[in-house]
Design a protein around this motif. Structure first.
Motif, PDB file in Angstrom:
ATOM      1  N   PRO A 106      11.217   4.371   5.119  1.00 31.03           N
ATOM      2  CA  PRO A 106       9.756   4.213   5.211  1.00 31.03           C
ATOM      3  C   PRO A 106       9.198   4.965   6.421  1.00 31.03           C
ATOM      4  O   PRO A 106       9.804   4.969   7.502  1.00 31.03           O
ATOM      5  N   LEU A 107       8.052   5.589   6.225  1.00 34.54           N
ATOM      6  CA  LEU A 107       7.323   6.279   7.293  1.00 34.54           C
ATOM      7  C   LEU A 107       6.023   5.505   7.485  1.00 34.54           C
ATOM      8  O   LEU A 107       5.178   5.487   6.579  1.00 34.54           O
ATOM      9  N   VAL A 108       5.833   4.864   8.643  1.00 30.80           N
ATOM     10  CA  VAL A 108       4.869   3.772   8.715  1.00 30.80           C
ATOM     11  C   VAL A 108       3.883   3.909   9.874  1.00 30.80           C
ATOM     12  O   VAL A 108       4.269   4.183  11.020  1.00 30.80           O
ATOM     13  N   VAL A 109       2.611   3.702   9.551  1.00 27.78           N
ATOM     14  CA  VAL A 109       1.570   3.377  10.521  1.00 27.78           C
ATOM     15  C   VAL A 109       1.036   2.009  10.083  1.00 27.78           C
ATOM     16  O   VAL A 109       0.441   1.911   9.004  1.00 27.78           O
ATOM     17  N   PRO A 110       1.280   0.937  10.839  1.00 32.54           N
ATOM     18  CA  PRO A 110       0.993  -0.401  10.323  1.00 32.54           C
ATOM     19  C   PRO A 110      -0.426  -0.616   9.814  1.00 32.54           C
ATOM     20  O   PRO A 110      -0.621  -1.328   8.825  1.00 32.54           O
ATOM     21  N   GLU A 115       2.852  -2.076   4.155  1.00 36.36           N
ATOM     22  CA  GLU A 115       3.653  -2.552   3.030  1.00 36.36           C
ATOM     23  C   GLU A 115       4.913  -1.716   2.814  1.00 36.36           C
ATOM     24  O   GLU A 115       5.897  -2.188   2.220  1.00 36.36           O
ATOM     25  N   ALA A 116       4.915  -0.468   3.325  1.00 36.55           N
ATOM     26  CA  ALA A 116       6.091   0.390   3.158  1.00 36.55           C
ATOM     27  C   ALA A 116       7.301  -0.141   3.913  1.00 36.55           C
ATOM     28  O   ALA A 116       8.446   0.190   3.574  1.00 36.55           O
ATOM     29  N   ILE A 117       7.078  -0.979   4.923  1.00 31.49           N
ATOM     30  CA  ILE A 117       8.188  -1.538   5.698  1.00 31.49           C
ATOM     31  C   ILE A 117       9.154  -2.302   4.806  1.00 31.49           C
ATOM     32  O   ILE A 117      10.350  -2.403   5.096  1.00 31.49           O
ATOM     33  N   ALA A 118       8.658  -2.823   3.691  1.00 37.51           N
ATOM     34  CA  ALA A 118       9.507  -3.603   2.782  1.00 37.51           C
ATOM     35  C   ALA A 118      10.734  -2.828   2.341  1.00 37.51           C
ATOM     36  O   ALA A 118      11.762  -3.424   1.989  1.00 37.51           O
ATOM     37  N   GLY A 119      10.685  -1.509   2.370  1.00 34.33           N
ATOM     38  CA  GLY A 119      11.825  -0.710   1.937  1.00 34.33           C
ATOM     39  C   GLY A 119      12.829  -0.404   3.019  1.00 34.33           C
ATOM     40  O   GLY A 119      13.739   0.417   2.809  1.00 34.33           O
ATOM     41  N   TYR A 120      12.715  -1.056   4.179  1.00 35.78           N
ATOM     42  CA  TYR A 120      13.578  -0.705   5.310  1.00 35.78           C
ATOM     43  C   TYR A 120      15.065  -0.923   5.015  1.00 35.78           C
ATOM     44  O   TYR A 120      15.933  -0.246   5.563  1.00 35.78           O
ATOM     45  N   GLY A 121      15.380  -1.882   4.124  1.00 41.09           N
ATOM     46  CA  GLY A 121      16.770  -2.265   3.910  1.00 41.09           C
ATOM     47  C   GLY A 121      17.624  -1.212   3.238  1.00 41.09           C
ATOM     48  O   GLY A 121      18.858  -1.314   3.258  1.00 41.09           O
ATOM     49  N   ARG A 122      17.015  -0.186   2.656  1.00 39.97           N
ATOM     50  CA  ARG A 122      17.823   0.837   1.978  1.00 39.97           C
ATOM     51  C   ARG A 122      18.744   1.557   2.956  1.00 39.97           C
ATOM     52  O   ARG A 122      19.867   1.910   2.613  1.00 39.97           O
TER      53      ARG A 122
END
Length: 337
Positions: A106-110, A115-122
């Protein structure tokens, strides 16, 4: 509940800022580790007003039991050590460019795409965008939600701190040399930076753009909308801290400048300072040390249909790097860990 947090690259500009912001925002830590290269190991850095941390050698550091690692050690170092930390069960939030375009990271600016943070576990890695991209998408997102953006043309005025401490030292030393009539030494920049501007950040690519310009384009598409067309010209200017951007936007349909002002005033993390008088705008020097992205000079562009122009300024070491990284960590612990 508190977390064990490692700051990797703790002796650099951004690493020190990360430690400062973790303390300022009272991030829930049980323990903080300052980690850097062997060269910096044994030195001391501050955490808050009353705590001093001894820097540990990254090559020998054991990430086992560390919950979150904030990385800003340079791309090659992150490439080697971020996966090691991730395999140890640590969630890495990386401030370098190494993983930004990885489809599994995920590439994130909160404020823009939390919501993209949800994919961090990959991969157990989250990427922090480029400093110039962060402030741009912060200003674009609230407008894009109301009226879709078709095209953006942006010219940046980027401070030397984006190139690290050595770049800041070069500006200082060249400025002093000019005043005392000493020779100008160029080591960090391709041309003299003191009393000059350089339209060249990072390496040149085959199409004539620089990698910094490419980053702004592809990162904006990944964070905000792949359909947005963006053309960037990135320029280094003799300013120590704070990036400015002249942004021209074409919308799908008309968006009045007064409505744009209202939208931006309501957006999180944005401060609108837009008065058509002397000093009625924000400059990079005034943004230094501030958390907000400042928007000024909002006006219609009469040369194109549905066009607006604006001036966007932010502290590149804070919101452009350290603050955004810490905000990602805050969102991570609030919603996902």
């Amino acid at each position: 509940m508190g977390y064990k947090v490692a700051v990797v690259g703790a002796s650099g500009n951004v690493g020190r800022e990360m430690l400062t912001i973790l303390a300022e925002r009272e991030f829930p830590v049980d323990e903080v580790y300052a980690v850097a290269s062997e060269r910096s190991a044994g030195s001391e850095v501050s955490f808050g007003d009353d705590k001093v941390l001894k820097v540990q050698d990254l090559a020998k550091f054991d990430f086992t039991g560390v919950d979150i690692a904030l990385f800003s050690p340079g791309g090659k170092v992150s490439e080697q050590y971020a996966p090691i930390a991730a395999r140890a069960g640590t969630v890495v939030i990386d401030n370098t460019s190494q993983f930004r375009m990885d489809p599994d990271v995920p590439l994130v600016v909160p404020e823009v795409n939390a919501e993209a943070i949800a994919g961090y576990g990959r991969k157990n890695i989250i990427a922090n965008p480029n400093c110039s991209t962060i402030q741009l998408v912060m200003a674009l997102k609230p407008l894009h939600e109301v009226m879709p953006i078709e095209r953006v043309v942006v010219s940046t005025y980027q401070s030397v701190s984006g190139g690290g401490k050595e770049a800041m030292d070069e500006l200082f030393n060249q400025t002093r040399a000019i005043y005392v009539n000493d020779p100008i030494k160029k080591e960090q920049f391709t041309k003299q930076i003191a009393f000059n501007v350089i339209p060249h950040i990072d390496v040149f690519m085959d199409d004539g753009s620089t990698k910094e310009e490419w980053k702004m384009t592809v990162e904006t598409k990944k964070i905000l909308d792949p359909q947005i067309k963006l053309h960037a010209t990135c320029v280094r200017v003799p300013v120590f801290v704070g990036h400015g951007e002249a942004v021209n936007i074409e919308f799908m349909d008309e968006l009045d400048e007064d409505r744009a002002r209202e939208i931006l005033r309501e957006a999180p993390g944005i401060s609108v300072v837009d008065h058509r008088v002397d000093e009625g705008y924000v400059t990079p020097a005034e943004s230094a040390g501030e958390d907000s992205v400042f928007v000024s000079r909002i006006r219609q562009d009469p040369t194109t249909d549905n066009g607006l122009s604006m001036w966007v300024v932010s502290d590149n070491l804070r919101k452009g790097a350290a603050l955004n990284t810490v905000q990602i960590a805050e969102t991570l612990v609030e919603s996902y860990l």
